[in-house]
Write a protein that holds these residues in place. Structure first.
Motif, short mmCIF file in Angstrom:
data_model
loop_
_atom_site.label_atom_id
_atom_site.label_comp_id
_atom_site.label_asym_id
_atom_site.label_seq_id
_atom_site.Cartn_x
_atom_site.Cartn_y
_atom_site.Cartn_z
N LEU A 274 0.84 -1.21 0.00
CA LEU A 274 0.00 0.00 0.00
C LEU A 274 0.87 1.25 0.00
O LEU A 274 0.57 2.23 -0.70
CB LEU A 274 -0.92 0.01 1.22
CG LEU A 274 -2.26 -0.69 1.06
CD1 LEU A 274 -3.03 -0.68 2.37
CD2 LEU A 274 -3.10 -0.02 -0.03
N ALA A 275 1.95 1.20 0.79
CA ALA A 275 2.87 2.35 0.82
C ALA A 275 3.47 2.58 -0.56
O ALA A 275 3.57 3.73 -1.03
CB ALA A 275 3.96 2.11 1.85
N VAL A 278 0.79 4.14 -2.74
CA VAL A 278 0.52 5.54 -2.41
C VAL A 278 1.66 6.44 -2.91
O VAL A 278 1.43 7.47 -3.55
CB VAL A 278 0.30 5.71 -0.89
CG1 VAL A 278 0.29 7.17 -0.50
CG2 VAL A 278 -1.00 5.05 -0.48
N ALA A 281 1.60 6.61 -6.67
CA ALA A 281 0.47 7.41 -7.15
C ALA A 281 0.74 8.90 -6.94
O ALA A 281 0.48 9.73 -7.83
CB ALA A 281 -0.81 7.00 -6.43
N LEU A 282 1.30 9.23 -5.78
CA LEU A 282 1.57 10.64 -5.50
C LEU A 282 2.61 11.20 -6.47
O LEU A 282 2.40 12.24 -7.10
CB LEU A 282 2.08 10.81 -4.06
CG LEU A 282 1.01 10.84 -2.97
CD1 LEU A 282 1.65 10.88 -1.59
CD2 LEU A 282 0.12 12.07 -3.15
N GLY A 299 -8.75 4.37 -4.26
CA GLY A 299 -8.11 3.89 -3.04
C GLY A 299 -8.66 2.54 -2.61
O GLY A 299 -7.90 1.63 -2.24
N THR A 303 -6.51 -0.92 -2.62
CA THR A 303 -6.37 -1.71 -1.40
C THR A 303 -6.76 -3.17 -1.66
O THR A 303 -6.05 -4.10 -1.25
CB THR A 303 -7.25 -1.13 -0.28
OG1 THR A 303 -6.92 0.26 -0.13
CG2 THR A 303 -7.04 -1.85 1.04
#
Lengths: 406, 308
Positions: A274-275, A278, A281-282, A299, A303
């Protein structure tokens, strides 16, 4: 609640993140290549170079050339003037043109005589897809031209008569013009030509900024999905090494339940993936200016995807203590699932039967869901099916892992 | 503290441990002595709670290792055969992690970790990643990790195998100290000298069974009766068998392509004559006699040397 294994795995990863960072870079490298290839403006339609050799230099040949340079067709066809076929051969060799349209001398005369008018289409023997696109476009235009010529056969005949006569009276010219007008009026479906102004209007789909299509939103989620698989493979290899080096056995000899050991491993794998998702994606969103549309849905889908990947690889890596065997199985499944899921090329471009397959595999559901959420489209795939896949494989990963360490 | 009763462990048709029973009291060092493949590590694995027994019972501090594994493991320290450390983490971080598995934490764990790391001689390397340690240092750290929770019973599987003499000595000292502090220590080894130096009682194990058990003194007393005659070379085996048949109480223990080992009663008065007759056999390359020792007892019991 203390999670000693979870903390330990995170600490280890942060201490030696080298290989994982490399895997995380994959989507960025691929996306950069895609951007360079397609320009990053959202238009992924390939432009086809079409050379034109105009040996007729007439009004009709000018109309043919002009047809390729107008409106939407000009986005698809990159028209290039060529002096002769030798020039075309050189352009083919330099791969500047995928096809060439040769308008022979006398073409206009043949059209006006309603005779056998021929256009010669040459295709670049070096290329595969683009010449076929050129062939299709030219064929469509010729069909439309033939239709118009047959409708306006009578006035065209009058024009031919005009061009062959030595004198041209105002009455004859007026009669010719009237014949064109009346044919147009009487032709089925052409009555509206009085006030012709055709434009394309899209249905209001209720979304925001739907027309502001971003290519990265279409490609990047699939590439991140691929990176998640590779990072997961790397994490599972680390768990496997712990097993073969008896680290896991040593942990089992402490007063910790095997089920808890495996659950903390899965939890760590999910949190790490997940990290990665994220962060990717950022960073990707900032670099390629992906609008923050549908983030909540994206999201949830991401997940579920992460749970599926962690569960799948956890299960595979619990089948054996051989790094070679488990990596081979995992890599094969990864490639198959990512490709079928449209990870490298969007499934929407595929034939219907392949799209149907893509819409039932978890990677396909996730990828379509993500791209549609991020571009503000209707999701249109079964998210509950994705949640079932994720739950099943996650639980399977825990059960298989527990069996392996006890 | 450690009670093992009729312990068996089967892998399909192979019985790795076959009805082993022994106990280890507080402050006692018990050695399982046997060659490779004798069943030592399997027995240790079951006692540590890593393997499920096929039959029998193991209790640690009164807790059944199968019925109450967590209670048993809480008072048990385990040193596996190979060094087990998290290589990416420092010695102190390893202590922090393994300590937390036993419910330890905070300043108390930090102090205990520092104390043990200094005690084992790794003080200067406390902050270094364990992956950069030598084999001996990793082994010492593995021992530290087993002692963090001050176990009342310590199980060590071949604790000094493959180590340099200095590290072996350091680990021997540490085991003695742990036993002196009142812990029950169970160790497996195939080093006779290690068993002789460290163990209060020894169980000789082979083919999954304990074939002789006792204190060092008891075992030494029993070996007074045995000495070993070893012949090497391509001599006629039938001639040797004929020779052995003439000696009262002698028997062939082991025979392979290199030679034959024969046990002789140590009281025999004909040793010189036997040696002479053995040496006179054709194609005998070497004749030797091993005086009574733990090794001769072991060979007479198992028919093979410990290094095998």
């Amino acid at each position: 609640m203390r999670l000693p294994l979870f903390s330990m795995y995170w600490r280890r990863s942060l201490r030696k993140p080298g290989s994982i960072i490399l895997w995380m870079l994959i989507p960025f490298v691929f996306m950069a290549i895609y951007t360079l290839a397609f320009g990053g403006d959202g238009d992924i339609t390939p432009r086809v170079g079409l050379a034109v050799v105009d040996r007729d230099s007439s009004l009709v040949s000018g109309l043919v050339r002009g047809a390729f340079g107008q409106g939407e067709l000009s986005n698809l066809i990159d028209l290039k003037e060529a002096a002769d076929t030798a020039d075309v051969a050189e352009m083919f060799a330099r791969e500047e043109a995928s096809a060439a349209l040769v308008i022979p001398a006398g073409f206009a005369d043949s059209v006006l005589a309603l005779g056998d008018a021929r256009l010669l289409l040459l295709t670049n023997p070096r290329q595969t897809i683009s010449p076929q696109i050129a062939e299709g476009v030219v064929g469509a235009l010729v069909s439309m031209g033939n239709g118009l010529v047959s409708i306006f056969a009578a006035p065209i005949g009058m024009i031919r008569g005009l061009s062959q006569s030595d004198s041209m009276s105002a009455d004859v010219v007026a009669a010719t013009a009237r014949a064109f007008f009346e044919t147009g009026e009487s032709a089925p479906g052409l009555a509206a030509l009085d006030d012709i102004s055709v434009s394309i209007v899209e249905e209001d789909k209720g979304g925001d900024e739907l027309d502001e299509f971003n290519m990265a939103a279409l490609f990047f989620p699939g590439l991140v999905m691929f990176a998640l698989f590779t990072v997961s493979l790397s994490l599972e290899t680390r768990f496997l090494y712990d097993r073969t080096r008896k680290v896991t056995h040593r942990i089992v000899s402490a007063p910790v339940r095997p089920a808890r050991i495996v659950a903390e491993q899965r939890l760590y794998a999910v949190s790490f993936l997940l990290a990665v998702a994220v962060v990717s994606a950022l960073v990707g969103g900032i670099i390629w200016r992906i609008a923050p549309t549908g983030l909540a849905t994206a999201g949830v889908i991401a997940t579920a995807l992460v749970f599926f990947i962690a569960g799948l690889n956890g299960t595979i890596f619990s089948l054996s203590n051989s790094v070679r065997a488990t990596s081979a199985i995992s890599s094969f499944l990864m490639m198959a699932l990512v490709v079928v899921g449209g990870g490298f090329f969007p499934a929407e471009f595929w034939p219907e039967w392949m799209q149907r397959i893509s819409r039932v595999v978890p990677t396909g559901i996730a990828n379509l869901g993500l791209t549609r959420a991020l571009t503000g489209r209707v999701i249109g795939v079964s998210l509950p099916a994705l949640f079932v896949y994720s739950g099943l494989f996650f639980v399977a990963g825990i059960i298989a892992g527990r069996r392996r360490i006890t | 503290m450690i009670e093992v009763a009729n312990l068996s462990k089967r892998y399909g048709k192979v019985e790795a441990v076959a009805g082993v029973s022994f106990h280890v009291g507080a402050g006692e060092v018990y050695g399982l002595l046997g060659p490779n493949g004798a069943g030592k590590s399997t027995a240790i694995g079951v006692i540590s709670g890593l393997l499920r027994p096929s039959a029998g019972q193991v209790e640690v501090g009164g807790h059944d290792i199968v019925g109450s594994p967590e209670a048993a493991k809480r008072i048990l320290g385990v040193v596996p055969q190979q060094s087990v450390v998290i290589e990416e983490l420092s010695a102190l971080q390893n202590c922090s992690f393994f300590g937390s598995l036993y419910g330890l934490g905070g300043a108390a764990l930090r102090a205990r970790s520092r104390e043990l790391i200094d005690w084992i001689g790794l003080g200067e390397k406390a902050g270094q990643p364990a992956g950069e340690f030598s084999g001996g240092q990793m082994r010492r750290l593995t021992l530290v990790l087993a002692l963090l929770h001050e176990p009342r019973a310590l199980v060590l599987d071949e604790p000094t195998v493959g180590l340099d003499p200095q590290t072996r000595l350091r680990i021997h000292e540490a085991i003695r100290e742990v036993a002196r502090a009142g812990a029950a220590v169970l160790m497996s080894t195939h080093y006779l000298d290690e068993a002789e130096q460290l163990c209060d009682r020894i169980g000789i194990i082979d083919h999954g069974r304990i074939i002789r058990e006792g204190t060092l003194a008891e075992l030494r007393a029993s070996v007074q009766d045995v000495q070993l005659l070893s012949l090497r070379g391509g001599f006629d085996r039938a001639s040797l068998s004929a020779l052995v048949g003439t000696i009262d109480g002698a028997r062939v223990l082991h025979e392979d392509e290199h030679g034959v080992t024969v046990s002789l009663p140590s009281r025999t008065s004909e040793l010189a004559s036997i040696l002479e007759r053995a040496a006179s056999l054709e194609r005998v390359a070497e004749v030797s006699v091993k005086p009574p020792s733990l090794e001769s007892l072991f060979i007479s019991l198992t028919g093979r040397a410990l290094r095998e």
